[in-house]
Enzyme design. Structure first.
Site, short mmCIF file in Angstrom:
data_model
loop_
_atom_site.label_atom_id
_atom_site.label_comp_id
_atom_site.label_asym_id
_atom_site.label_seq_id
_atom_site.Cartn_x
_atom_site.Cartn_y
_atom_site.Cartn_z
N ASN A 220 10.70 -22.23 -10.60
CA ASN A 220 11.19 -23.48 -10.02
C ASN A 220 10.25 -24.64 -10.34
O ASN A 220 9.13 -24.42 -10.84
CB ASN A 220 11.31 -23.30 -8.48
CG ASN A 220 12.35 -24.23 -7.87
OD1 ASN A 220 12.72 -25.25 -8.46
ND2 ASN A 220 12.84 -23.88 -6.70
N SER B 18 6.35 -24.64 -9.33
CA SER B 18 6.02 -23.27 -8.90
C SER B 18 4.65 -22.82 -9.42
O SER B 18 4.12 -21.81 -8.95
CB SER B 18 7.10 -22.29 -9.41
OG SER B 18 7.25 -22.41 -10.81
N THR C 255 2.68 -24.61 -15.26
CA THR C 255 1.65 -25.27 -16.09
C THR C 255 0.28 -24.70 -15.76
O THR C 255 -0.53 -24.44 -16.66
CB THR C 255 1.66 -26.80 -15.84
OG1 THR C 255 2.99 -27.27 -15.97
CG2 THR C 255 0.77 -27.53 -16.83
N GLU D 120 6.28 -22.62 -21.78
CA GLU D 120 6.69 -22.95 -20.42
C GLU D 120 8.21 -23.19 -20.44
O GLU D 120 8.69 -24.06 -21.15
CB GLU D 120 5.97 -24.22 -19.95
CG GLU D 120 6.28 -24.61 -18.53
CD GLU D 120 5.43 -25.79 -18.06
OE1 GLU D 120 4.62 -26.30 -18.87
OE2 GLU D 120 5.59 -26.18 -16.90
N1 ADP Z 1 -1.07 -21.05 -6.48
C1 ADP Z 1 -1.17 -22.34 -6.17
N2 ADP Z 1 -1.59 -22.72 -4.95
C2 ADP Z 1 -1.67 -24.02 -4.61
N3 ADP Z 1 -1.37 -25.04 -5.45
C3 ADP Z 1 -0.94 -24.74 -6.68
C4 ADP Z 1 -0.81 -23.37 -7.12
N4 ADP Z 1 -0.37 -23.39 -8.39
C5 ADP Z 1 -0.23 -24.68 -8.74
N5 ADP Z 1 -0.56 -25.50 -7.73
C6 ADP Z 1 -0.50 -26.97 -7.70
O1 ADP Z 1 0.88 -27.29 -7.50
C7 ADP Z 1 1.26 -28.39 -8.32
C8 ADP Z 1 2.36 -27.92 -9.29
O2 ADP Z 1 1.81 -26.96 -10.17
P1 ADP Z 1 2.23 -26.92 -11.70
O3 ADP Z 1 1.40 -25.88 -12.36
O4 ADP Z 1 2.20 -28.30 -12.29
O5 ADP Z 1 3.75 -26.44 -11.55
P2 ADP Z 1 4.94 -26.42 -12.61
O6 ADP Z 1 4.35 -26.51 -13.99
O7 ADP Z 1 5.63 -25.13 -12.35
O8 ADP Z 1 5.81 -27.59 -12.29
C9 ADP Z 1 0.00 -28.86 -9.02
O9 ADP Z 1 -0.55 -29.90 -8.26
C10 ADP Z 1 -0.91 -27.63 -9.01
O10 ADP Z 1 -2.26 -27.96 -9.02
N1 LIG Z 2 16.19 -28.57 -18.23
C1 LIG Z 2 15.40 -29.22 -17.35
C2 LIG Z 2 14.06 -28.89 -17.21
C3 LIG Z 2 13.30 -29.60 -16.32
N2 LIG Z 2 13.83 -30.62 -15.62
C4 LIG Z 2 12.98 -31.42 -14.73
C5 LIG Z 2 12.50 -30.75 -13.49
C6 LIG Z 2 11.19 -31.42 -13.22
O1 LIG Z 2 11.41 -32.66 -12.55
C7 LIG Z 2 10.66 -31.73 -14.62
C8 LIG Z 2 9.66 -30.76 -15.17
O2 LIG Z 2 9.75 -29.52 -14.54
P1 LIG Z 2 8.47 -28.65 -14.07
O3 LIG Z 2 7.78 -28.23 -15.32
O4 LIG Z 2 7.60 -29.51 -13.24
O5 LIG Z 2 9.04 -27.50 -13.33
O6 LIG Z 2 11.81 -31.75 -15.45
C9 LIG Z 2 15.17 -30.93 -15.77
O7 LIG Z 2 15.69 -31.83 -15.08
N3 LIG Z 2 15.92 -30.24 -16.64
#
Ligand code: ADP
Ligand SMILES: Nc1ccn([C@H]2C[C@H](O)[C@@H](COP(=O)(O)O)O2)c(=O)n1
Length: 254
Positions: free
Chosen positions: A54, A57, A60, A129
């Site tokens: 999600n 989640s 990254t 990713e």
């Molecule tokens: N296990 C965790 N516990 C707490 N915070 C986290 C954890 N993993 C990621 N975060 C924080 O949550 C936010 C979203 O993480 P991110 O890695 O950017 O998610 P995604 O790439 O899935 O959108 C960032 O601010 C990150 O530092």
């Molecule tokens: N096909 C997609 C993929 C991602 N998004 C949006 C959702 C988030 O706002 C942003 C990046 O996602 P994250 O890496 O933070 O989970 O892009 C979308 O709308 N459509």
């Protein structure tokens, strides 16, 4: 479709796209061999892992953690491009008016994800990713199912997706699903503070979560292109690192 027919279709596309958006010309040159054939062969001896989950989640963060691993190359989601394509912000526009801009964003997501899938990796293992598969099965599906994407836009995106996946090898060897509750993602999303996402309600994350669960856990919606390793990602960063270390062998053996 035969390879030569696919190559002819690609050539037609090349003629149509006279001013290609950033990245598309390099994709086309990768898809076409010098003899004009579509590349339908898998990059032998290399594997591709897609980290799915999600919004916010921890995907990254997961890629960042594995980025120091020998023989593994990480490729993050091209979100920066979605926020700035020649001065336009399709991600921001989509959140402002999904019905008007959903197709615009998702067309560009499809192109940029195709770019990542087909980018040659210098290492034996490529860790991406998300994927072109989740872009379609989760995000396009969510726009359509929630009534925010007109049927004609959905059908056009579906035709593009079907053509791409039928004619280009986008195979994945392992999906790592970072499974979270929508509530956890909501908290992390607020903490991350990405400007465009300030309008996202918990219900949106719940809908995305539901689609991920149907796809990767229940397996009741769309084809799952690879084995799935499920990791409980509702944990602290320290616990996540422990999970990653416990699963390192399985991930690298993909
Ligand atoms: N296990 C965790 N516990 C707490 N915070 C986290 C954890 N993993 C990621 N975060 C924080 O949550 C936010 C979203 O993480 P991110 O890695 O950017 O998610 P995604 O790439 O899935 O959108 C960032 O601010 C990150 O530092
Ligand atoms: N096909 C997609 C993929 C991602 N998004 C949006 C959702 C988030 O706002 C942003 C990046 O996602 P994250 O890496 O933070 O989970 O892009 C979308 O709308 N459509």
């Amino acid at each position: 479709m035969s390879l030569s027919a696919a190559a002819r279709a690609c050539c037609r596309l090349l003629t149509v796209i006279r001013c290609p958006p950033v990245g598309s010309s390099s994709i086309m040159s990768r898809l076409l061999h010098s003899d004009g054939q579509v590349n339908g062969l898998k990059n032998k001896g290399k594997s591709t892992i897609c980290v799915e989950g999600n919004i916010a989640s921890g995907k990254t963060s997961c890629l960042e953690y594995f980025s120091n691993t020998a023989n593994l190359e990480v490729m993050t989601e091209p979100v920066a491009k979605w926020r700035d394509v020649q001065g336009h912000n399709p991600l921001g526009l989509m959140y402002t008016d999904p019905t008007r801009w959903g197709l615009t964003l998702q067309t560009y997501v499809q192109l940029t994800m195709l770019d990542v899938h087909t980018k040659p990796s210098l290492s034996p293992v490529k860790m991406m990713e998300r994927s072109i598969h989740s872009a379609k099965y989760i995000f396009v599906e969510n726009l359509y199912k929630s009534g925010k994407m007109p049927e004609v836009d959905y059908v056009v995106l579906t035709e593009w997706f079907n053509w791409i996946t039928k004619n280009i090898d986008l195979s994945v060897d392992l999906i790592v699903y970072l499974r979270t509750s929508p509530e956890t993602c909501y908290q992390r999303l607020k903490m991350r503070c990405r400007e465009e996402e300030s309008v996202i309600p918990l219900e949106y994350l719940s809908a995305i979560h539901g689609l991920y669960e149907e796809w990767l856990i229940d397996r009741s919606s769309f084809p799952v292109p690879a084995p799935v390793l499920v990791i409980d990602a509702d944990k602290s960063m320290e616990e996540m690192i422990q999970h990653y270390e416990e699963n390192r062998g399985k991930i690298l053996a993909a």
